[in-house]
Scaffold this motif. Sequence first.
Motif, PDB file in Angstrom:
ATOM      1  N   ASP A  61      40.578  37.750  51.296  1.00 44.63           N
ATOM      2  CA  ASP A  61      41.797  37.417  51.926  1.00 44.63           C
ATOM      3  C   ASP A  61      41.395  36.005  52.616  1.00 44.63           C
ATOM      4  O   ASP A  61      40.181  35.658  52.782  1.00 44.63           O
ATOM      5  N   GLY A  62      42.391  35.399  53.236  1.00 46.53           N
ATOM      6  CA  GLY A  62      42.114  33.934  54.086  1.00 46.53           C
ATOM      7  C   GLY A  62      41.170  34.076  54.846  1.00 46.53           C
ATOM      8  O   GLY A  62      40.495  32.931  55.368  1.00 46.53           O
ATOM      9  N   ALA A  63      40.818  35.073  55.737  1.00 48.95           N
ATOM     10  CA  ALA A  63      39.753  35.290  56.883  1.00 48.95           C
ATOM     11  C   ALA A  63      38.657  35.421  56.251  1.00 48.95           C
ATOM     12  O   ALA A  63      37.592  35.452  57.026  1.00 48.95           O
ATOM     13  N   GLY A  64      38.433  35.528  54.858  1.00 48.43           N
ATOM     14  CA  GLY A  64      36.960  35.955  54.181  1.00 48.43           C
ATOM     15  C   GLY A  64      36.844  37.377  54.202  1.00 48.43           C
ATOM     16  O   GLY A  64      35.576  37.739  53.964  1.00 48.43           O
ATOM     17  N   ASN A  65      37.653  38.161  54.396  1.00 53.34           N
ATOM     18  CA  ASN A  65      37.344  39.578  54.326  1.00 53.34           C
ATOM     19  C   ASN A  65      37.422  40.222  52.827  1.00 53.34           C
ATOM     20  O   ASN A  65      38.386  39.955  52.007  1.00 53.34           O
ATOM     21  N   LEU A  66      36.411  40.800  52.306  1.00 53.83           N
ATOM     22  CA  LEU A  66      36.350  41.172  50.926  1.00 53.83           C
ATOM     23  C   LEU A  66      37.345  42.349  50.551  1.00 53.83           C
ATOM     24  O   LEU A  66      37.849  43.234  51.427  1.00 53.83           O
ATOM     25  N   LEU A  67      38.372  42.168  49.769  1.00 51.95           N
ATOM     26  CA  LEU A  67      39.559  42.911  49.266  1.00 51.95           C
ATOM     27  C   LEU A  67      38.852  43.944  48.473  1.00 51.95           C
ATOM     28  O   LEU A  67      38.993  43.524  46.908  1.00 51.95           O
ATOM     29  N   THR A  68      38.087  45.023  48.601  1.00 55.86           N
ATOM     30  CA  THR A  68      37.412  45.883  47.740  1.00 55.86           C
ATOM     31  C   THR A  68      38.438  46.552  46.747  1.00 55.86           C
ATOM     32  O   THR A  68      37.599  46.886  45.808  1.00 55.86           O
ATOM     33  N   LYS A  69      39.470  46.897  46.987  1.00 56.15           N
ATOM     34  CA  LYS A  69      40.300  47.347  45.988  1.00 56.15           C
ATOM     35  C   LYS A  69      40.628  46.627  44.655  1.00 56.15           C
ATOM     36  O   LYS A  69      40.886  47.207  43.811  1.00 56.15           O
ATOM     37  N   LYS A  70      40.398  45.264  44.954  1.00 57.04           N
ATOM     38  CA  LYS A  70      40.693  44.184  43.649  1.00 57.04           C
ATOM     39  C   LYS A  70      39.308  43.929  43.173  1.00 57.04           C
ATOM     40  O   LYS A  70      39.259  43.237  42.250  1.00 57.04           O
ATOM     41  N   CYS A  71      38.129  44.366  43.663  1.00 56.80           N
ATOM     42  CA  CYS A  71      37.023  43.926  42.913  1.00 56.80           C
ATOM     43  C   CYS A  71      36.325  44.851  42.143  1.00 56.80           C
ATOM     44  O   CYS A  71      36.789  46.256  42.176  1.00 56.80           O
ATOM     45  N   PRO A  72      35.318  44.488  41.425  1.00 59.46           N
ATOM     46  CA  PRO A  72      34.593  45.609  40.704  1.00 59.46           C
ATOM     47  C   PRO A  72      33.918  46.643  41.505  1.00 59.46           C
ATOM     48  O   PRO A  72      33.661  46.550  42.572  1.00 59.46           O
TER      49      PRO A  72
ATOM     50  N   GLU B   9      35.062  33.902  40.878  1.00 56.79           N
ATOM     51  CA  GLU B   9      34.713  34.290  39.575  1.00 56.79           C
ATOM     52  C   GLU B   9      33.203  33.972  39.059  1.00 56.79           C
ATOM     53  O   GLU B   9      32.793  32.861  39.207  1.00 56.79           O
ATOM     54  N   VAL B  10      32.716  34.820  38.243  1.00 54.83           N
ATOM     55  CA  VAL B  10      31.615  34.844  37.731  1.00 54.83           C
ATOM     56  C   VAL B  10      31.811  33.954  36.363  1.00 54.83           C
ATOM     57  O   VAL B  10      32.624  34.271  35.455  1.00 54.83           O
ATOM     58  N   VAL B  11      31.260  32.895  36.335  1.00 55.93           N
ATOM     59  CA  VAL B  11      31.388  31.896  35.201  1.00 55.93           C
ATOM     60  C   VAL B  11      30.219  31.800  34.189  1.00 55.93           C
ATOM     61  O   VAL B  11      30.320  31.297  33.146  1.00 55.93           O
ATOM     62  N   GLU B  12      29.219  32.346  34.802  1.00 49.76           N
ATOM     63  CA  GLU B  12      27.965  32.285  33.853  1.00 49.76           C
ATOM     64  C   GLU B  12      27.468  33.859  34.212  1.00 49.76           C
ATOM     65  O   GLU B  12      27.244  33.938  35.560  1.00 49.76           O
ATOM     66  N   SER B  13      26.630  34.330  33.296  1.00 50.66           N
ATOM     67  CA  SER B  13      25.904  35.629  33.624  1.00 50.66           C
ATOM     68  C   SER B  13      24.821  36.033  32.443  1.00 50.66           C
ATOM     69  O   SER B  13      25.221  35.722  31.145  1.00 50.66           O
ATOM     70  N   LYS B  14      23.668  36.090  32.867  1.00 47.51           N
ATOM     71  CA  LYS B  14      22.648  36.630  31.644  1.00 47.51           C
ATOM     72  C   LYS B  14      21.699  37.418  32.735  1.00 47.51           C
ATOM     73  O   LYS B  14      20.886  37.350  33.653  1.00 47.51           O
ATOM     74  N   ASN B  15      21.757  38.811  31.736  1.00 49.64           N
ATOM     75  CA  ASN B  15      20.567  39.777  32.399  1.00 49.64           C
ATOM     76  C   ASN B  15      20.937  40.122  33.728  1.00 49.64           C
ATOM     77  O   ASN B  15      19.829  40.712  34.441  1.00 49.64           O
ATOM     78  N   CYS B  16      22.116  40.304  34.270  1.00 49.26           N
ATOM     79  CA  CYS B  16      22.337  40.670  35.613  1.00 49.26           C
ATOM     80  C   CYS B  16      22.028  42.097  35.788  1.00 49.26           C
ATOM     81  O   CYS B  16      22.663  42.972  34.888  1.00 49.26           O
ATOM     82  N   ASN B  17      21.298  42.358  36.705  1.00 49.90           N
ATOM     83  CA  ASN B  17      20.897  43.838  37.066  1.00 49.90           C
ATOM     84  C   ASN B  17      22.199  44.868  37.465  1.00 49.90           C
ATOM     85  O   ASN B  17      22.196  45.995  37.351  1.00 49.90           O
ATOM     86  N   SER B  18      23.241  44.017  38.041  1.00 48.35           N
ATOM     87  CA  SER B  18      24.411  44.979  38.585  1.00 48.35           C
ATOM     88  C   SER B  18      25.689  44.544  37.395  1.00 48.35           C
ATOM     89  O   SER B  18      26.327  45.172  37.818  1.00 48.35           O
ATOM     90  N   HIS B  19      25.149  44.352  36.283  1.00 49.25           N
ATOM     91  CA  HIS B  19      26.053  44.015  35.160  1.00 49.25           C
ATOM     92  C   HIS B  19      27.178  43.096  35.461  1.00 49.25           C
ATOM     93  O   HIS B  19      28.268  43.518  34.831  1.00 49.25           O
ATOM     94  N   HIS B  20      27.175  42.038  36.403  1.00 52.18           N
ATOM     95  CA  HIS B  20      28.304  41.327  36.424  1.00 52.18           C
ATOM     96  C   HIS B  20      28.389  40.527  35.214  1.00 52.18           C
ATOM     97  O   HIS B  20      27.107  40.086  34.602  1.00 52.18           O
TER      98      HIS B  20
END
Length: 142
Positions: free
Chosen positions: A69-80, A49-60
């Motif tokens: 998942d537990g194996a480290g695969n990015l679950l893209t449908k749940k992400c920005p 989770e993003v806990v601090e953000s300032k001037n992020c070019n990607s707007h996070h």
Amino acid sequence: MEVDESVWQYIQKHLGYSDGEMKKFRENPRNVHVLAKAPELMNKTIIVEVVESKNCNSHHKVGDKFFFDGAGNLLTKKCPKRICIYALAQLPQLIFAANELVYAGVDPNEMRFKRAGCFDVGVDCGGWGHIVMEIRVEERQK
């Protein structure tokens, strides 16, 4: 520790191992240990989770979450919809550490150093922006 034969067969098929490669894989005691612990890890979701953000070019922004998942695969449908590659590049070490703690029988949420930041240092230091992210591990939602 015992690993069910069906798990070995799944791994061989999943990774495309020849019989010789599978023999070598099975002879490594670390692989036996990891596969014995794998069901526990596969029932987890790793959340960064993003806990601090300032001037992020990607707007996070604070509260954005990246799910794995537990194996480290990015679950893209749940992400920005947009995820900064420079933020993602900082996460492998945290995810690896969480996995290792599970394999060792330790709660990964007890990790002491569980934050990382994108490598952009922010405008005050000659960069553009900066975010800080924190990892946690939860039981998978069913």
